[in-house]
Design a protein around this motif. Sequence first.
Motif, PDB file in Angstrom:
ATOM      1  N   GLN A 187      81.484  56.855   0.999  1.00  0.00           N
ATOM      2  CA  GLN A 187      82.148  55.631   2.171  1.00  0.00           C
ATOM      3  C   GLN A 187      82.827  56.173   3.103  1.00  0.00           C
ATOM      4  O   GLN A 187      83.440  57.389   3.031  1.00  0.00           O
ATOM      5  N   PRO A 188      83.030  55.623   4.343  1.00  0.00           N
ATOM      6  CA  PRO A 188      83.445  56.228   5.447  1.00  0.00           C
ATOM      7  C   PRO A 188      84.912  56.498   4.981  1.00  0.00           C
ATOM      8  O   PRO A 188      85.878  55.875   4.248  1.00  0.00           O
ATOM      9  N   ASN A 189      85.547  57.463   5.820  1.00  0.00           N
ATOM     10  CA  ASN A 189      86.806  57.493   5.964  1.00  0.00           C
ATOM     11  C   ASN A 189      87.401  58.481   7.221  1.00  0.00           C
ATOM     12  O   ASN A 189      86.418  58.834   7.961  1.00  0.00           O
ATOM     13  N   GLY A 190      88.573  58.562   7.449  1.00  0.00           N
ATOM     14  CA  GLY A 190      89.086  59.051   8.856  1.00  0.00           C
ATOM     15  C   GLY A 190      89.821  58.022   9.640  1.00  0.00           C
ATOM     16  O   GLY A 190      90.785  57.618   9.557  1.00  0.00           O
ATOM     17  N   LEU A 191      88.790  57.730  10.626  1.00  0.00           N
ATOM     18  CA  LEU A 191      89.275  56.920  11.804  1.00  0.00           C
ATOM     19  C   LEU A 191      90.203  57.798  12.889  1.00  0.00           C
ATOM     20  O   LEU A 191      91.477  57.608  12.906  1.00  0.00           O
ATOM     21  N   LEU A 192      89.408  58.842  13.540  1.00  0.00           N
ATOM     22  CA  LEU A 192      89.795  59.508  14.382  1.00  0.00           C
ATOM     23  C   LEU A 192      89.820  59.231  15.759  1.00  0.00           C
ATOM     24  O   LEU A 192      88.883  58.592  16.106  1.00  0.00           O
ATOM     25  N   TRP A 193      90.860  59.059  16.590  1.00  0.00           N
ATOM     26  CA  TRP A 193      90.828  58.501  17.847  1.00  0.00           C
ATOM     27  C   TRP A 193      90.543  59.857  18.731  1.00  0.00           C
ATOM     28  O   TRP A 193      91.403  60.511  18.840  1.00  0.00           O
ATOM     29  N   ALA A 194      89.203  59.672  19.223  1.00  0.00           N
ATOM     30  CA  ALA A 194      88.668  61.146  19.854  1.00  0.00           C
ATOM     31  C   ALA A 194      89.075  60.971  21.458  1.00  0.00           C
ATOM     32  O   ALA A 194      89.772  60.091  21.970  1.00  0.00           O
ATOM     33  N   ASN A 197      87.970  58.134  23.544  1.00  0.00           N
ATOM     34  CA  ASN A 197      88.461  56.905  23.274  1.00  0.00           C
ATOM     35  C   ASN A 197      87.731  55.961  22.367  1.00  0.00           C
ATOM     36  O   ASN A 197      87.979  54.992  22.052  1.00  0.00           O
ATOM     37  N   GLY A 198      86.999  56.824  21.548  1.00  0.00           N
ATOM     38  CA  GLY A 198      85.979  56.313  20.652  1.00  0.00           C
ATOM     39  C   GLY A 198      86.975  56.502  19.476  1.00  0.00           C
ATOM     40  O   GLY A 198      87.553  57.587  18.927  1.00  0.00           O
ATOM     41  N   LEU A 199      86.882  55.575  18.278  1.00  0.00           N
ATOM     42  CA  LEU A 199      87.589  55.927  16.854  1.00  0.00           C
ATOM     43  C   LEU A 199      86.608  56.251  16.111  1.00  0.00           C
ATOM     44  O   LEU A 199      85.469  55.168  15.769  1.00  0.00           O
ATOM     45  N   TYR A 200      86.376  57.285  15.428  1.00  0.00           N
ATOM     46  CA  TYR A 200      85.230  57.777  14.820  1.00  0.00           C
ATOM     47  C   TYR A 200      85.512  57.933  13.211  1.00  0.00           C
ATOM     48  O   TYR A 200      86.879  58.200  12.747  1.00  0.00           O
ATOM     49  N   SER A 201      84.812  57.772  12.456  1.00  0.00           N
ATOM     50  CA  SER A 201      84.720  57.983  10.839  1.00  0.00           C
ATOM     51  C   SER A 201      83.500  58.691  10.261  1.00  0.00           C
ATOM     52  O   SER A 201      82.560  58.658  10.933  1.00  0.00           O
ATOM     53  N   THR A 202      83.477  59.081   9.250  1.00  0.00           N
ATOM     54  CA  THR A 202      82.297  59.794   8.601  1.00  0.00           C
ATOM     55  C   THR A 202      81.544  58.734   8.191  1.00  0.00           C
ATOM     56  O   THR A 202      82.079  57.478   8.013  1.00  0.00           O
ATOM     57  N   TYR A 203      80.265  58.950   8.090  1.00  0.00           N
ATOM     58  CA  TYR A 203      79.202  58.208   7.163  1.00  0.00           C
ATOM     59  C   TYR A 203      78.951  57.299   8.281  1.00  0.00           C
ATOM     60  O   TYR A 203      77.585  57.023   8.513  1.00  0.00           O
ATOM     61  N   ASN A 204      79.630  56.406   8.964  1.00  0.00           N
ATOM     62  CA  ASN A 204      79.452  55.506   9.955  1.00  0.00           C
ATOM     63  C   ASN A 204      78.586  56.059  11.039  1.00  0.00           C
ATOM     64  O   ASN A 204      78.954  56.981  11.695  1.00  0.00           O
ATOM     65  N   ASP A 205      77.563  55.167  11.453  1.00  0.00           N
ATOM     66  CA  ASP A 205      76.639  55.772  12.598  1.00  0.00           C
ATOM     67  C   ASP A 205      77.166  54.765  13.781  1.00  0.00           C
ATOM     68  O   ASP A 205      76.248  54.576  14.620  1.00  0.00           O
ATOM     69  N   TYR A 206      78.330  54.749  14.080  1.00  0.00           N
ATOM     70  CA  TYR A 206      79.035  53.992  15.215  1.00  0.00           C
ATOM     71  C   TYR A 206      80.371  54.464  15.313  1.00  0.00           C
ATOM     72  O   TYR A 206      80.985  55.046  14.161  1.00  0.00           O
ATOM     73  N   GLY A 226      79.080  63.512   8.014  1.00  0.00           N
ATOM     74  CA  GLY A 226      80.232  63.898   7.509  1.00  0.00           C
ATOM     75  C   GLY A 226      80.226  63.296   5.979  1.00  0.00           C
ATOM     76  O   GLY A 226      79.660  62.116   5.947  1.00  0.00           O
ATOM     77  N   GLN A 227      81.371  63.576   5.214  1.00  0.00           N
ATOM     78  CA  GLN A 227      81.664  62.829   4.118  1.00  0.00           C
ATOM     79  C   GLN A 227      83.215  62.604   3.689  1.00  0.00           C
ATOM     80  O   GLN A 227      83.489  61.691   3.715  1.00  0.00           O
ATOM     81  N   LYS A 237      85.581  68.197  20.799  1.00  0.00           N
ATOM     82  CA  LYS A 237      84.424  68.008  19.949  1.00  0.00           C
ATOM     83  C   LYS A 237      84.806  67.758  18.510  1.00  0.00           C
ATOM     84  O   LYS A 237      85.794  68.122  18.204  1.00  0.00           O
ATOM     85  N   ILE A 238      84.281  66.902  17.940  1.00  0.00           N
ATOM     86  CA  ILE A 238      84.513  66.341  16.705  1.00  0.00           C
ATOM     87  C   ILE A 238      83.822  67.337  15.365  1.00  0.00           C
ATOM     88  O   ILE A 238      82.822  67.455  15.528  1.00  0.00           O
ATOM     89  N   PHE A 239      84.844  67.685  14.494  1.00  0.00           N
ATOM     90  CA  PHE A 239      84.114  68.420  13.257  1.00  0.00           C
ATOM     91  C   PHE A 239      84.033  67.566  12.362  1.00  0.00           C
ATOM     92  O   PHE A 239      85.267  67.009  12.014  1.00  0.00           O
ATOM     93  N   TYR A 240      82.858  67.168  11.792  1.00  0.00           N
ATOM     94  CA  TYR A 240      82.694  66.404  10.558  1.00  0.00           C
ATOM     95  C   TYR A 240      82.645  67.360   9.378  1.00  0.00           C
ATOM     96  O   TYR A 240      81.964  68.502   9.458  1.00  0.00           O
ATOM     97  N   ILE A 241      83.154  66.934   8.300  1.00  0.00           N
ATOM     98  CA  ILE A 241      83.106  67.832   7.058  1.00  0.00           C
ATOM     99  C   ILE A 241      82.153  67.359   5.716  1.00  0.00           C
ATOM    100  O   ILE A 241      82.394  66.250   5.668  1.00  0.00           O
ATOM    101  N   ASN A 242      81.449  68.179   5.532  1.00  0.00           N
ATOM    102  CA  ASN A 242      80.335  67.687   4.668  1.00  0.00           C
ATOM    103  C   ASN A 242      80.712  67.587   3.254  1.00  0.00           C
ATOM    104  O   ASN A 242      79.910  67.056   2.394  1.00  0.00           O
TER     105      ASN A 242
END
Length: 316
Positions: A187-194, A197-206, A226-227, A237-242
Amino acid sequence: MPTFSRLSLLACVLLFGGSGFAQTPASPAPAQPDPAFPPQPPVQPVSAAEEAKTFQLPPGYKLELVLSEPVILEPTICVFDGDGRMYVSEFLTYMQDIDGTGELEPKSRVSVHWSSKKDGVYDQHRVFAEGLLLPRLLLPLDKGRVLIGETNTNDVYLYTDTDGDGVSDKKEPWYVGGGRGGNLEHQPNGLLWAIDNGLYSTYNDYCLRWAPDGSAVKEKTGANGGQWGLAQDDYGKIFYINAGGEQGPVSFQAPVQYGQFNPAAQSDAGYKEVFPAIGKSDFQGGLGRARPEDKTLNHFTATCGAEVYRGDRLPK
């Protein structure tokens, strides 16, 4: 391997039309240890001070304890606000026994820690928010305001400490995404403010964007692969961790909005090779992930985070 009682064996005989009484099976011979996995002594817990002595560091480096038990318990995520306060997500119910008893009870928390003397030593500790279900999205905003998302939901709430005591006393919905389920490890984790100005998380396609009126706006991005864990560099550049996929960072050749692009040559030879100081044979991936001579891990198995270092305090 499951074992059967006399009653269960008798039930099997009657079910399949057999006759007579079930016989007690002969006791199986004791299992012989696998030479590849010889018995190991149990790992004994030690104090933080004792554990610190076991770390092997290159010349010029040193290690300092920041927080440990009993101040924090089961730490999973830590993030910092603009004043250097550390917010820690504590999974107090995650796998407390082999059956995961009580795992989905809302008893986890987010704690906050800071230095009252401004000397870098965290001497103030508070439970910022409690009664949470394994909080996995964590983003401090301005002073006393934190976005938190829990397990089994896509909702994100804004928690506010209105009186400055380190404990939130106001909770309001910021993004209502509805419930979700499935394996809580996926399930999603993170919530990184890139930087965009987008707030990104793993798994979510938004991603989520902060609208001028303070509400959240959802924007489709595409799957990110990402996981657990994500970071960004100075170029945004966002680095997602698998994580469990044994790949480490993924999709870092192009913004994820344009699709996942992971060519074999995107990393140097040996990039995924690791060099642990201690050898063990029991880990994800099996014997193919170990060096036969000392049984140390030879490859990523479950990477769970990344950080882009921008400082100048480490030795050259």
